[in-house]
Design a protein around this motif. Sequence first.
Motif, mmCIF file in Angstrom:
data_model
loop_
_atom_site.group_PDB
_atom_site.id
_atom_site.type_symbol
_atom_site.label_atom_id
_atom_site.label_comp_id
_atom_site.label_asym_id
_atom_site.label_seq_id
_atom_site.Cartn_x
_atom_site.Cartn_y
_atom_site.Cartn_z
ATOM 1 N N VAL A 24 0.861 -1.187 0.000
ATOM 2 C CA VAL A 24 0.000 0.000 0.000
ATOM 3 C C VAL A 24 0.893 1.231 0.000
ATOM 4 O O VAL A 24 1.902 1.274 0.697
ATOM 5 C CB VAL A 24 -0.913 0.022 1.253
ATOM 6 N N ALA A 25 0.515 2.239 -0.785
ATOM 7 C CA ALA A 25 1.263 3.494 -0.825
ATOM 8 C C ALA A 25 0.297 4.661 -0.698
ATOM 9 O O ALA A 25 -0.795 4.636 -1.278
ATOM 10 C CB ALA A 25 2.054 3.614 -2.121
ATOM 11 N N ASP A 26 0.686 5.657 0.072
ATOM 12 C CA ASP A 26 -0.035 6.921 0.172
ATOM 13 C C ASP A 26 0.900 7.992 -0.360
ATOM 14 O O ASP A 26 2.013 8.145 0.145
ATOM 15 C CB ASP A 26 -0.418 7.227 1.621
ATOM 16 N N VAL A 27 0.450 8.712 -1.389
ATOM 17 C CA VAL A 27 1.310 9.698 -2.045
ATOM 18 C C VAL A 27 0.598 11.031 -2.194
ATOM 19 O O VAL A 27 -0.626 11.090 -2.231
ATOM 20 C CB VAL A 27 1.776 9.209 -3.435
ATOM 21 N N ILE A 28 1.400 12.098 -2.284
ATOM 22 C CA ILE A 28 0.902 13.438 -2.594
ATOM 23 C C ILE A 28 1.733 13.966 -3.749
ATOM 24 O O ILE A 28 2.965 13.974 -3.684
ATOM 25 C CB ILE A 28 1.003 14.378 -1.382
ATOM 26 N N LEU A 29 1.046 14.402 -4.819
ATOM 27 C CA LEU A 29 1.686 14.948 -6.005
ATOM 28 C C LEU A 29 1.442 16.445 -6.075
ATOM 29 O O LEU A 29 0.415 16.925 -5.603
ATOM 30 C CB LEU A 29 1.129 14.294 -7.271
ATOM 31 N N ALA A 30 2.349 17.183 -6.702
ATOM 32 C CA ALA A 30 2.207 18.637 -6.837
ATOM 33 C C ALA A 30 1.450 18.980 -8.110
ATOM 34 O O ALA A 30 1.819 19.883 -8.837
ATOM 35 C CB ALA A 30 3.572 19.305 -6.832
ATOM 36 N N THR A 31 0.387 18.250 -8.389
ATOM 37 C CA THR A 31 -0.460 18.502 -9.541
ATOM 38 C C THR A 31 -1.903 18.235 -9.154
ATOM 39 O O THR A 31 -2.162 17.383 -8.308
ATOM 40 C CB THR A 31 -0.051 17.630 -10.750
ATOM 41 N N ALA A 32 -2.820 18.957 -9.752
ATOM 42 C CA ALA A 32 -4.235 18.754 -9.443
ATOM 43 C C ALA A 32 -4.920 17.860 -10.471
ATOM 44 O O ALA A 32 -6.095 17.546 -10.326
ATOM 45 C CB ALA A 32 -4.950 20.095 -9.369
ATOM 46 N N SER A 33 -4.202 17.428 -11.504
ATOM 47 C CA SER A 33 -4.819 16.606 -12.548
ATOM 48 C C SER A 33 -5.076 15.188 -12.041
ATOM 49 O O SER A 33 -4.385 14.685 -11.151
ATOM 50 C CB SER A 33 -3.939 16.579 -13.792
ATOM 51 N N ASP A 34 -6.088 14.545 -12.635
ATOM 52 C CA ASP A 34 -6.471 13.195 -12.229
ATOM 53 C C ASP A 34 -5.358 12.191 -12.499
ATOM 54 O O ASP A 34 -4.586 12.330 -13.453
ATOM 55 C CB ASP A 34 -7.719 12.743 -12.972
ATOM 56 N N ILE A 35 -5.312 11.153 -11.674
ATOM 57 C CA ILE A 35 -4.356 10.066 -11.817
ATOM 58 C C ILE A 35 -5.105 8.895 -12.438
ATOM 59 O O ILE A 35 -6.211 8.571 -11.995
ATOM 60 C CB ILE A 35 -3.787 9.658 -10.438
ATOM 61 N N PRO A 36 -4.547 8.242 -13.463
ATOM 62 C CA PRO A 36 -5.238 7.077 -14.047
ATOM 63 C C PRO A 36 -5.333 5.943 -13.033
ATOM 64 O O PRO A 36 -4.589 5.907 -12.046
ATOM 65 C CB PRO A 36 -4.367 6.693 -15.236
ATOM 66 N N SER A 37 -6.237 4.998 -13.252
ATOM 67 C CA SER A 37 -6.454 3.936 -12.273
ATOM 68 C C SER A 37 -5.277 2.962 -12.184
ATOM 69 O O SER A 37 -4.975 2.451 -11.108
ATOM 70 C CB SER A 37 -7.744 3.176 -12.573
ATOM 71 N N GLN A 38 -4.588 2.668 -13.284
ATOM 72 C CA GLN A 38 -3.418 1.795 -13.263
ATOM 73 C C GLN A 38 -2.163 2.658 -13.295
ATOM 74 O O GLN A 38 -2.005 3.488 -14.192
ATOM 75 C CB GLN A 38 -3.431 0.848 -14.469
ATOM 76 N N VAL A 39 -1.273 2.466 -12.309
ATOM 77 C CA VAL A 39 -0.096 3.313 -12.195
ATOM 78 C C VAL A 39 1.161 2.485 -11.970
ATOM 79 O O VAL A 39 1.092 1.315 -11.599
ATOM 80 C CB VAL A 39 -0.237 4.336 -11.036
ATOM 81 N N SER A 40 2.297 3.135 -12.166
ATOM 82 C CA SER A 40 3.601 2.564 -11.883
ATOM 83 C C SER A 40 4.283 3.462 -10.854
ATOM 84 O O SER A 40 4.470 4.652 -11.100
ATOM 85 C CB SER A 40 4.433 2.477 -13.161
ATOM 86 N N SER A 74 3.705 -1.976 -9.644
ATOM 87 C CA SER A 74 2.499 -1.677 -10.418
ATOM 88 C C SER A 74 1.315 -1.790 -9.480
ATOM 89 O O SER A 74 1.230 -2.733 -8.697
ATOM 90 C CB SER A 74 2.325 -2.678 -11.560
ATOM 91 N N GLY A 75 0.402 -0.826 -9.557
ATOM 92 C CA GLY A 75 -0.724 -0.842 -8.644
ATOM 93 C C GLY A 75 -1.955 -0.176 -9.212
ATOM 94 O O GLY A 75 -1.960 0.319 -10.340
ATOM 95 N N THR A 76 -2.994 -0.159 -8.398
ATOM 96 C CA THR A 76 -4.275 0.432 -8.745
ATOM 97 C C THR A 76 -4.603 1.531 -7.752
ATOM 98 O O THR A 76 -4.471 1.338 -6.543
ATOM 99 C CB THR A 76 -5.381 -0.641 -8.705
ATOM 100 N N VAL A 77 -5.041 2.666 -8.256
ATOM 101 C CA VAL A 77 -5.461 3.768 -7.390
ATOM 102 C C VAL A 77 -6.847 3.425 -6.848
ATOM 103 O O VAL A 77 -7.782 3.241 -7.623
ATOM 104 C CB VAL A 77 -5.494 5.100 -8.166
ATOM 105 N N VAL A 78 -6.971 3.329 -5.523
ATOM 106 C CA VAL A 78 -8.268 3.001 -4.927
ATOM 107 C C VAL A 78 -9.022 4.245 -4.490
ATOM 108 O O VAL A 78 -10.247 4.206 -4.356
ATOM 109 C CB VAL A 78 -8.132 2.002 -3.754
ATOM 110 N N ARG A 79 -8.312 5.342 -4.236
ATOM 111 C CA ARG A 79 -8.966 6.623 -3.976
ATOM 112 C C ARG A 79 -7.979 7.750 -4.223
ATOM 113 O O ARG A 79 -6.774 7.586 -4.100
ATOM 114 C CB ARG A 79 -9.536 6.686 -2.564
ATOM 115 N N GLN A 80 -8.544 8.909 -4.597
ATOM 116 C CA GLN A 80 -7.728 10.094 -4.827
ATOM 117 C C GLN A 80 -8.569 11.322 -4.550
ATOM 118 O O GLN A 80 -9.786 11.280 -4.634
ATOM 119 C CB GLN A 80 -7.152 10.110 -6.236
ATOM 120 N N ALA A 81 -7.885 12.402 -4.194
ATOM 121 C CA ALA A 81 -8.573 13.659 -3.889
ATOM 122 C C ALA A 81 -7.654 14.821 -4.218
ATOM 123 O O ALA A 81 -6.438 14.728 -4.081
ATOM 124 C CB ALA A 81 -8.961 13.710 -2.414
#
Length: 68
Positions: free
Chosen positions: A25-41, A50-57
């Motif tokens: 499990v990873a919790d991250v904060i990015l310096a962008t407001a754009s949406d993150i795709p569901s499948q990420v690296s 490789s993982g799946t975004v389960v929630r974002q805000a």
Amino acid sequence: MATLSLNGTRVISGSITIPFYGPWVADVILATASDIPSQVSLVAGDLALSGTVVRQAAFAASRSARIV
């Protein structure tokens, strides 16, 4: 200290938990407001996950996400 990136975008704050069993499990904060795709690296130094975004805000021009 290793550099942490999500789909090539630098993570400004984050943590990765890798248990003895079960999914990581990873919790991250990015310096962008754009949406993150569901499948990420997620890349931390030489480790690539490789993982799946389960929630974002979005909040104040940043985006936080939980990845499993």
